[in-house]
Design a protein around this motif. Structure first.
Motif, PDB file in Angstrom:
ATOM      1  N   PRO A 325       0.830  -1.215   0.000  1.00  0.00           N
ATOM      2  CA  PRO A 325       0.000   0.000   0.000  1.00  0.00           C
ATOM      3  C   PRO A 325       0.861   1.260   0.000  1.00  0.00           C
ATOM      4  CG  PRO A 325      -0.779  -1.577   1.639  1.00  0.00           C
ATOM      5  CD  PRO A 325       0.516  -2.113   1.121  1.00  0.00           C
ATOM      6  N   SER A 326       0.380   2.274  -0.699  1.00  0.00           N
ATOM      7  CA  SER A 326       1.170   3.503  -0.845  1.00  0.00           C
ATOM      8  C   SER A 326       1.528   4.101   0.506  1.00  0.00           C
ATOM      9  CB  SER A 326       0.386   4.523  -1.680  1.00  0.00           C
ATOM     10  OG  SER A 326       0.148   4.026  -2.967  1.00  0.00           O
ATOM     11  N   LEU A 327       0.589   4.046   1.434  1.00  0.00           N
ATOM     12  CA  LEU A 327       0.833   4.650   2.742  1.00  0.00           C
ATOM     13  C   LEU A 327       1.974   3.933   3.467  1.00  0.00           C
ATOM     14  CD1 LEU A 327      -0.416   6.957   4.382  1.00  0.00           C
ATOM     15  CD2 LEU A 327      -1.816   5.269   5.568  1.00  0.00           C
ATOM     16  N   ALA A 328       1.945   2.593   3.421  1.00  0.00           N
ATOM     17  CA  ALA A 328       3.012   1.822   4.058  1.00  0.00           C
ATOM     18  C   ALA A 328       4.334   2.042   3.349  1.00  0.00           C
ATOM     19  CB  ALA A 328       2.646   0.338   4.052  1.00  0.00           C
ATOM     20  N   PHE A 329       4.266   2.149   2.026  1.00  0.00           N
ATOM     21  CA  PHE A 329       5.468   2.394   1.220  1.00  0.00           C
ATOM     22  C   PHE A 329       6.134   3.711   1.637  1.00  0.00           C
ATOM     23  CE2 PHE A 329       7.643   4.052  -2.480  1.00  0.00           C
ATOM     24  CZ  PHE A 329       8.269   2.948  -3.016  1.00  0.00           C
TER      25      PHE A 329
END
Length: 495
Positions: A325-329
């Motif tokens: 996920p972009s947020l985790a990335f």
């Protein structure tokens, strides 16, 4: 080609109009107008002062275009033209006259809670608000813009000159702004004051500032520089020389006239930090260069060794980039960059003047889009490897590297060029998460902030800007594609 361009421009304008109008209608009908005071500190301070609170509310609603508002003085001055006997005293006689006038003219008469002074409001229908939004949007400066009764002999002209304060510039006389076109070291480096956009007044955040100044103006503390004024004296000042506007002779002080030598004495300030759009543009462009600079060679390398270890490793990397996920990335790379390389995990740590502030958000922004570039170019190049022109090149004795570089990539460059403008715009407008997590003061962060603060004028302005640049980027992409490959015909009947 000309006919194609004309219709594309007309369609683009229509698209911008439809999107902006639809957004305006949604925002100004579904968001309760009272919500704008939800987080307004000043509003909370006035709750113990009912008269001032009513004045504050009506002024705010008036600036945002919800209502027309006549305070006590303006109401009495207006009604006096028809009824000279009326005054501002809260008497029965005055109330009767004011009630008749307001009823006849579509206004609603009200009284302040404590002083009982009269004021009047009139709701503005939504269609009229939309009309005013567009009617007041564009202001064009010209030599007959200023009409100063105290300066009847003012010369009116536009001329290119090497100005003593601004350097080489298109200088106006009789115009509202002195410097019509000028150059400096700030983004976008070539500036103009001929056409100005009026997208409303910001409220409740950045209260009272023009929305275009909020988005396109400097940020942070004022910045003083050495400035040599018209009287020949040099001093440190925060005045923005390039923003000089005409000051009416009746309002011109002796000091202003001495400093500037003419009536163009009203100036804005210089600020230390770039504008919101400037910060987003810098990060967006570098992120796109990074994404294409890594993505294209890697995709070509993977396609050349299709099915082998380099290709499998690349596919694994792309799969990880897509699946996370972009947020985790963003949080993961922010942690790695901060712990291993000592880079700031928040933009304000070093501020906009330090290049270290840009490194992590820019790299992460570029990495977020690199997977799509790799997938698309790899797939395209693998498909092309079975094309007839590739077989012919192999028959001529060219090796795989030469075929990939000189033939397949040459054809792939056409759609790549088409996508670059959209990628830049996408990096700017799609940086919402990155700018929010790093607290970078750019356009991407501004949109959620404005929505949260119920700053409807800023939300509308950002939607308008995003829509305009997105539609324009599609047009630029098509033109760039036609320039790279002359075989492409952009006329209506072209293929």
């Amino acid at each position: 080609m000309k006919r194609y361009l004309l219709f594309r421009i007309l369609r683009s304008i229509l698209s911008i109009f439809l999107v902006t109008t639809l957004t305006y209608t949604i925002i100004y009908t579904l968001v309760p107008r009272r919500a704008v005071f939800q987080d307004d500190v000043q509003y909370g301070k006035l709750k113990g002062k009912p008269d001032e609170l009513a004045e504050y509310e009506n002024t705010a609603f008036s600036k945002m275009g919800y209502i027309e508002y006549y305070n006590s003085k303006k109401l009495v001055d207006t009604v006096k033209k028809e009824h000279p006997e009326v005054s501002g005293e809260p008497t029965a006689e005055n109330q009767k006259i004011l009630e008749e006038w307001t009823k006849e003219n579509g206004w609603e008469l009200k009284q302040f809670p404590l002083s009982k002074s009269f004021y009047a409001i009139k709701d503005i229908p939504l269609p009229k608000r939309v009309y005013r939004f567009y009617a007041n949007m564009i202001h064009i400066d010209h030599p007959w813009k200023v009409q100063d009764p105290d300066n009847p002999d003012m010369k009116r002209s536009l001329r290119i000159t090497n100005d003593e304060l601004a350097g080489l510039a298109l200088v106006g006389s009789g115009t509202q702004y002195k410097y019509q076109i000028y150059f400096d070291k700030e983004f976008p480096y070539i500036h103009q004051n001929i056409v100005h956009l009026d997208l409303g007044v910001s409220y409740p955040t950045f209260a009272g500032r023009n929305v275009t100044d909020v988005i396109g103006g400097g940020q942070g503390k004022s910045d003083s520089k050495e400035v040599t004024f018209a009287d020949g004296k040099t001093s440190r000042s925060s005045v923005d020389i390039y923003s000089r506007q005409y000051q009416m002779t009746s309002q011109l002080s002796a000091r202003d006239k001495k400093l500037y030598g003419d009536n163009y004495a009203h100036t804005d300030k210089n600020y230390r930090d770039p504008s919101m759009i400037g910060i987003s543009f810098r990060m967006g462009v570098i992120a796109v260069l990074l994404a294409y600079g890594i993505g294209i060679p890697l995709a070509m390398f993977m396609a050349r060794f299709k099915g082998k270890l380099p290709d499998k490793m690349g596919i694994g990397l792309v799969t990880v980039l897509i699946s996370v996920p972009s947020l985790a990335f963003i949080y993961f790379f922010r942690f790695i960059g901060s712990r291993l390389f000592g880079l700031p995990d928040s933009f304000p740590t070093f501020g906009a003047g330090d290049i270290r502030s840009y490194i992590l958000p820019t790299i992460i922004l570029g990495l977020l889009s690199i997977s799509n570039i790799i997938i698309w170019i790899r797939r395209y190049m693998i498909d092309q490897q079975s094309a007839d022109y590739v077989k012919f090149a192999k028959a001529k004795g060219l090796n795989s590297r030469e075929i990939a570089r000189k033939h397949i990539f040459k054809n792939a460059a056409i759609p790549i060029v088409n996508q670059i403008p959209m990628s830049i715009i996408g990096a700017i407008t799609g940086a919402t998460m990155t700018e929010t997590i790093f607290a970078a003061p750019g356009m991407g962060k501004m949109l959620p902030d404005a929505i949260q603060a119920h700053n409807n004028p800023v939300v509308m302005a950002i939607v308008f800007v995003f829509t305009t640049v997105a539609v324009t980027s599609v047009l630029i992409g098509d033109l760039a594609m036609a320039m790279v490959d002359p075989r492409i015909n952009l006329s209506e009947g072209g293929k």
